[in-house]
Design an enzyme around this catalytic site. Structure first.
Site, PDB file in Angstrom:
ATOM      1  N   ASP A  43       2.294   6.631 -12.540  1.00  0.00           N
ATOM      2  CA  ASP A  43       2.172   5.195 -12.775  1.00  0.00           C
ATOM      3  C   ASP A  43       3.122   4.771 -13.887  1.00  0.00           C
ATOM      4  OD1 ASP A  43       1.003   6.215 -15.022  1.00  0.00           O
ATOM      5  OD2 ASP A  43      -1.021   5.513 -14.563  1.00  0.00           O
ATOM      6  N   HIS A 100       2.624  11.396  -5.200  1.00  0.00           N
ATOM      7  CA  HIS A 100       2.013  10.152  -5.682  1.00  0.00           C
ATOM      8  C   HIS A 100       2.757   9.720  -6.946  1.00  0.00           C
ATOM      9  CE1 HIS A 100      -1.529   7.419  -6.203  1.00  0.00           C
ATOM     10  NE2 HIS A 100      -1.176   7.507  -7.476  1.00  0.00           N
ATOM     11  N   ASP A 127      -0.103  17.189   1.388  1.00  0.00           N
ATOM     12  CA  ASP A 127       1.121  16.406   1.150  1.00  0.00           C
ATOM     13  C   ASP A 127       0.900  14.936   1.479  1.00  0.00           C
ATOM     14  OD1 ASP A 127       3.652  15.990   0.251  1.00  0.00           O
ATOM     15  OD2 ASP A 127       4.675  16.854   1.988  1.00  0.00           O
ATOM     16  N   GLU A 148      -0.145  14.050  -7.274  1.00  0.00           N
ATOM     17  CA  GLU A 148       0.448  13.380  -8.433  1.00  0.00           C
ATOM     18  C   GLU A 148       0.961  14.392  -9.460  1.00  0.00           C
ATOM     19  OE1 GLU A 148      -0.453   9.578 -11.346  1.00  0.00           O
ATOM     20  OE2 GLU A 148      -2.164  10.777 -10.635  1.00  0.00           O
TER      21      GLU A 148
END
Length: 502
Positions: A101, A421, A472, A481
């Site tokens: 993020d 991610h 995956d 992530e």
């Protein structure tokens, strides 16, 4: 950092640098040139630990926040977060996005810094012939320069930039982010001993890593570490909102690093006087950004093993106990392994446990070797060689020796995760798509079944489940992530195996 946000509160002046950027570049080039003549070569049929080390460090360039410097190797990343802190009148540009993020969380960032530094302190001599010591120091300094900004004001630490709820509601590149860059602090009225003490540990450990190369910068780091630890100890209280998280282990951890960095007896006295009060004997078999127990015991054991401080014997006993949980055949309660042999702890982002525990095994093996000692686990003896072999099994699994037959490091090996991610990796770069991509406009890329367009070289994902299966799947952040606190311990581990592949 979708996985870490579950454990952190979502509603919580620039220092002059001791050396110029030109001298730092000169140092980096000198280290690089000196290394080329002795750069090791991978053995046929074995894992290329040097390639893995280089990529593991390169990953941090993909996590950079702030103004991207010349020489950036992951060229799809551009400058971002240039106004961080401006709304409250401070400069908080820089640092790392710790995961997939666009939030800067100070607690895991500080732990990342500590582990990068500890790896250089213990295994820097193995990085130098590999030509990666300069890159490691560059990655470390990107973090420490930011931490110095975050602790510039007395009795206040800026511990987070970005609103995690709104950030996680968007899927957009860091270069485009238009979510609130809310700034969160800990201070006298709202203490955070855990994050403050971890920051002190990070600065103290980093002072040791930089001391041979930039003594003035190292002194500045150490002076600030002392100041921040005093703040952490004076104003007690945990920043984390997890009811099971305490701040005592971080206070002992910070004191232990200051003891090692300064050799000052006041920090030894602190550890001795406060050990039981702050939970040193809780004997929790974990080590990560929000739990320092196992790492603390290994770190403090060094002085006992060297025969200097007999009163620290209990820490050696706790460190032995932790190692016994990892040794096959011992009678201790064991850490869980997958059928394929990977250390496994429920909760997601499992590779953070794998890399940090492998690091502790190697460091403890080093300390045991220096004092010719062995760990006894009932009827089973674990000498330094046994611990190193166990660490190697974990690294080799991560790099491809596993039931899936894939590497869990992006860009390493013939088969590795394609749909991680990670916002910046999964959305076309500014170079490929100069137009602004708004908050919800990135959803099409999140939901895509195709591979990420930007290869985040060196990123280690959370890894497979307890059945050794990895899907995956970009949406499964617990498995797909990457985080800085997965890679940071791995830098030191890979450096060791570059020098000692067998």
């Amino acid at each position: 950092m979708d996985s870490v946000n579950e454990h952190l509160k979502s509603n919580r002046n620039k220092k002059a640098m001791a050396s110029s950027s030109s001298s730092w570049v000169a140092l980096f080039l000198a280290l690089l040139l000196a290394a080329e003549s002795s750069r090791p070569v991978a053995v046929d049929g074995a894992h290329d630990y040097l390639d893995a080390l280089s990529k593991c460090i390169m990953f941090f360039e993909g996590q950079r926040s702030g103004r991207i410097p010349p020489g950036q190797r992951l060229v799809w990343r551009m400058s971002s977060g240039l106004g961080d802190g401006s709304k409250v009148g401070v400069d908080l540009e820089g640092g790392y996005y710790d995961a997939g993020d666009n939030v800067k969380f100070g607690f895991p960032m500080a732990f990342t810094t500590t582990m990068l530094a500890w790896g250089i302190v213990e295994f820097g001599e193995d990085m130098a012939p590999a030509g990666e010591l300069g890159n490691s120091l560059t990655a470390l300094r990107w973090a420490t320069d930011y931490l110095l900004k975050a602790i510039a004001e007395p009795n206040r630490i800026y511990v987070q930039v970005g609103d995690p709820i709104q950030d996680h509601n968007c899927w957009e590149r860091p270069e485009d982010m238009d979510t609130p860059r809310t700034v969160y602090t800990v201070d006298q009225q709202n203490p955070g001993s855990d994050v403050a003490a971890e920051t002190a540990a990070a600065l103290a450990a980093s002072s040791m890593a930089f001391r041979p190369f930039d003594p003035a910068y190292a002194e500045m780091l150490l002076a600030n570490a002392i100041r921040v630890f005093d703040f952490a100890d004076t104003y007690r209280g945990a920043y984390s909102d997890n009811a099971g998280v305490k701040d005592g282990d971080e206070l002992l951890w910070g004191a232990a690093w200051l003891r090692r960095a300064t050799a000052n007896d006041s920090y030894l006295n602190y550890i001795q006087a406060n050990g039981k009060i702050l939970g040193a004997d809780d004997n929790i078999n974990e080590f990560g950004w929000d739990n320092k127990h196992a790492g603390l015991n290994v770190l403090v054991s060094k002085e006992y093993l060297e025969g200097r401080v007999v009163s620290l014997q209990s820490y050696k006993g706790w460190a032995d106990s932790f190692m016994c949980t990892l040794v096959p055949g011992s009678t201790s309660d064991h850490i869980e392994y997958t059928p394929g042999g990977l250390i496994y702890k429920p909760g997601g982002s499992n590779m953070q446990h794998v890399t940090s525990i492998a690091f502790l095994m190697l460091v403890y093996a080093k300390y045991l070797s220096s004092s010719s000692q062995t760990v006894f686990c009932g009827n089973v003896a674990a000498d330094p060689t046994a611990l190193r072999l166990q660490a190697k099994k974990q690294v080799d699994y991560l790099l491809g020796d596993n039931p899936m037959g894939m590497s869990y490091m992006v860009g390493y090996g013939a088969r590795y995760p394609q749909r991680i991610h990670h916002r910046g990796s999964s959305i076309p770069s500014v170079l490929a798509h100069p137009q602004f991509i708004a908050c919800k406009e990135g959803s099409v890329y999140f939901n895509s079944s195709g591979p990420n367009p930007n290869v985040l070289v060196g990123a280690v994902v959370g890894g497979p489940g307890e059945d050794d299966v990895y899907g995956d799947d970009r949406a499964d952040f617990r498995q797909s992530e990457p985080t800085t606190y997965i890679n940071a311990p791995l830098v030191g581990v890979l450096a060791y195996f570059v020098a000692n592949p067998n």
